[in-house]
Design a protein around this motif. Structure first.
Motif, mmCIF file in Angstrom:
data_model
loop_
_atom_site.group_PDB
_atom_site.id
_atom_site.type_symbol
_atom_site.label_atom_id
_atom_site.label_comp_id
_atom_site.label_asym_id
_atom_site.label_seq_id
_atom_site.Cartn_x
_atom_site.Cartn_y
_atom_site.Cartn_z
ATOM 1 N N PRO A 37 0.820 -1.302 -0.077
ATOM 2 C CA PRO A 37 0.120 -0.190 -0.007
ATOM 3 C C PRO A 37 0.792 1.405 -0.057
ATOM 4 C CG PRO A 37 -0.507 -1.517 1.977
ATOM 5 C CD PRO A 37 0.780 -1.967 1.001
ATOM 6 N N PRO A 38 0.395 2.301 -0.392
ATOM 7 C CA PRO A 38 1.181 3.493 -0.339
ATOM 8 C C PRO A 38 1.724 3.954 1.002
ATOM 9 C CG PRO A 38 -0.979 3.935 -1.525
ATOM 10 C CD PRO A 38 -0.940 2.611 -1.002
ATOM 11 N N GLY A 39 2.903 4.223 1.065
ATOM 12 C CA GLY A 39 3.474 4.828 2.341
ATOM 13 C C GLY A 39 3.919 3.664 3.215
ATOM 14 N N TRP A 40 3.847 2.217 2.732
ATOM 15 C CA TRP A 40 3.984 1.106 3.584
ATOM 16 C C TRP A 40 5.473 0.978 3.459
ATOM 17 C CZ3 TRP A 40 1.093 -0.940 7.078
ATOM 18 C CH2 TRP A 40 1.271 -2.412 7.522
ATOM 19 N N GLN A 41 6.077 1.059 2.337
ATOM 20 C CA GLN A 41 7.532 0.309 2.180
ATOM 21 C C GLN A 41 8.389 1.269 1.598
ATOM 22 O OE1 GLN A 41 8.252 -3.026 -0.311
ATOM 23 N NE2 GLN A 41 8.782 -4.332 1.637
ATOM 24 N N LEU A 42 9.710 1.480 1.957
ATOM 25 C CA LEU A 42 10.715 2.077 1.350
ATOM 26 C C LEU A 42 12.079 1.461 1.270
ATOM 27 C CD1 LEU A 42 12.108 4.767 0.005
ATOM 28 C CD2 LEU A 42 12.869 5.200 2.340
ATOM 29 N N GLN A 43 12.336 0.967 0.020
ATOM 30 C CA GLN A 43 13.654 0.103 0.163
ATOM 31 C C GLN A 43 14.746 0.797 -0.258
ATOM 32 O OE1 GLN A 43 12.652 -2.837 -2.835
ATOM 33 N NE2 GLN A 43 11.005 -3.868 -1.800
ATOM 34 N N ILE A 44 15.989 0.282 0.610
ATOM 35 C CA ILE A 44 17.184 1.461 0.306
ATOM 36 C C ILE A 44 18.274 0.296 0.316
ATOM 37 C CG2 ILE A 44 16.289 3.171 1.706
ATOM 38 C CD1 ILE A 44 17.781 2.401 3.952
ATOM 39 N N ASP A 45 19.309 0.749 -0.693
ATOM 40 C CA ASP A 45 20.562 -0.184 -0.695
ATOM 41 C C ASP A 45 21.483 0.943 -1.509
ATOM 42 O OD1 ASP A 45 22.279 -2.135 -0.575
ATOM 43 O OD2 ASP A 45 21.123 -3.566 -2.084
ATOM 44 N N PHE A 46 22.770 0.545 -1.515
ATOM 45 C CA PHE A 46 23.660 0.857 -2.399
ATOM 46 C C PHE A 46 24.546 0.187 -3.564
ATOM 47 C CE2 PHE A 46 24.687 3.894 1.289
ATOM 48 C CZ PHE A 46 25.203 4.884 0.451
ATOM 49 N N ASP A 47 24.691 1.018 -4.398
ATOM 50 C CA ASP A 47 25.416 0.141 -5.796
ATOM 51 C C ASP A 47 26.752 0.752 -5.806
ATOM 52 O OD1 ASP A 47 25.857 -1.431 -7.797
ATOM 53 O OD2 ASP A 47 24.638 -0.586 -9.347
ATOM 54 N N GLU A 48 27.538 0.325 -6.706
ATOM 55 C CA GLU A 48 28.805 0.708 -6.620
ATOM 56 C C GLU A 48 29.046 0.794 -8.179
ATOM 57 O OE1 GLU A 48 33.076 -1.085 -6.039
ATOM 58 O OE2 GLU A 48 31.925 -0.686 -4.463
ATOM 59 N N ARG A 49 29.594 1.947 -8.858
ATOM 60 C CA ARG A 49 30.062 2.180 -10.151
ATOM 61 C C ARG A 49 31.353 2.908 -10.411
ATOM 62 N NH1 ARG A 49 26.251 -1.025 -13.280
ATOM 63 N NH2 ARG A 49 24.475 -0.661 -12.141
ATOM 64 N N ARG A 50 32.135 2.490 -11.339
ATOM 65 C CA ARG A 50 33.290 3.432 -11.827
ATOM 66 C C ARG A 50 32.704 4.386 -12.738
ATOM 67 N NH1 ARG A 50 37.810 2.411 -9.536
ATOM 68 N NH2 ARG A 50 38.366 0.440 -8.608
ATOM 69 N N VAL A 51 33.064 5.497 -12.661
ATOM 70 C CA VAL A 51 32.957 6.591 -13.572
ATOM 71 C C VAL A 51 33.894 7.369 -13.806
ATOM 72 C CG1 VAL A 51 30.226 6.845 -12.924
ATOM 73 C CG2 VAL A 51 31.899 8.307 -12.014
ATOM 74 N N ALA A 52 34.154 8.130 -15.185
ATOM 75 C CA ALA A 52 35.240 9.015 -15.350
ATOM 76 C C ALA A 52 35.004 10.375 -15.052
ATOM 77 C CB ALA A 52 35.436 9.012 -17.017
ATOM 78 N N ILE A 53 35.460 11.105 -14.125
ATOM 79 C CA ILE A 53 35.412 12.360 -13.934
ATOM 80 C C ILE A 53 36.898 13.257 -14.204
ATOM 81 C CG2 ILE A 53 35.099 13.968 -11.970
ATOM 82 C CD1 ILE A 53 33.533 12.043 -10.511
#
Length: 94
Positions: A37-53
């Motif tokens: 249902p709305p407002g019931w769940q928030l899933q969180i996690d990290f991902d890792e990437r390599r980017v050129a800056i």
């Protein structure tokens, strides 16, 4: 099947088709959405990437928060997955 020159019993055909039926069932189960249902769940996690800056490869950590009902995303980039990054990501999501 006799009209095609094949003679096999129903059990033989079922056994031959069983692996294909199992694959179809597994595919169907893998695509079932988990609804909340709305407002019931928030899933969180990290991902890792390599980017050129500025032409230099840099490892970055993407904090991703996904609302369960609408599937809306909130993404932030951090240099690490330290506790402060988690707190800042969660605070930013709200």
């Amino acid at each position: 099947m006799a009209e095609h020159g094949l003679m096999a019993g129903l059990r033989t055909v079922k056994r031959a088709c069983a692996p294909y039926r199992q694959k179809l069932l597994a595919a169907a189960l893998a695509t079932v959405r988990f609804e909340t249902p709305p407002g019931w769940q928030l899933q969180i996690d990290f991902d890792e990437r390599r980017v050129a800056i500025a032409g230099v490869p840099v490892r970055v950590h993407l904090f991703v928060a996904t609302l369960g009902h609408s599937r809306r995303l909130h993404v932030r980039v951090f240099r690490s997955e330290a506790q402060g990054s988690w707190f800042a990501g969660i605070e930013g999501a709200f």
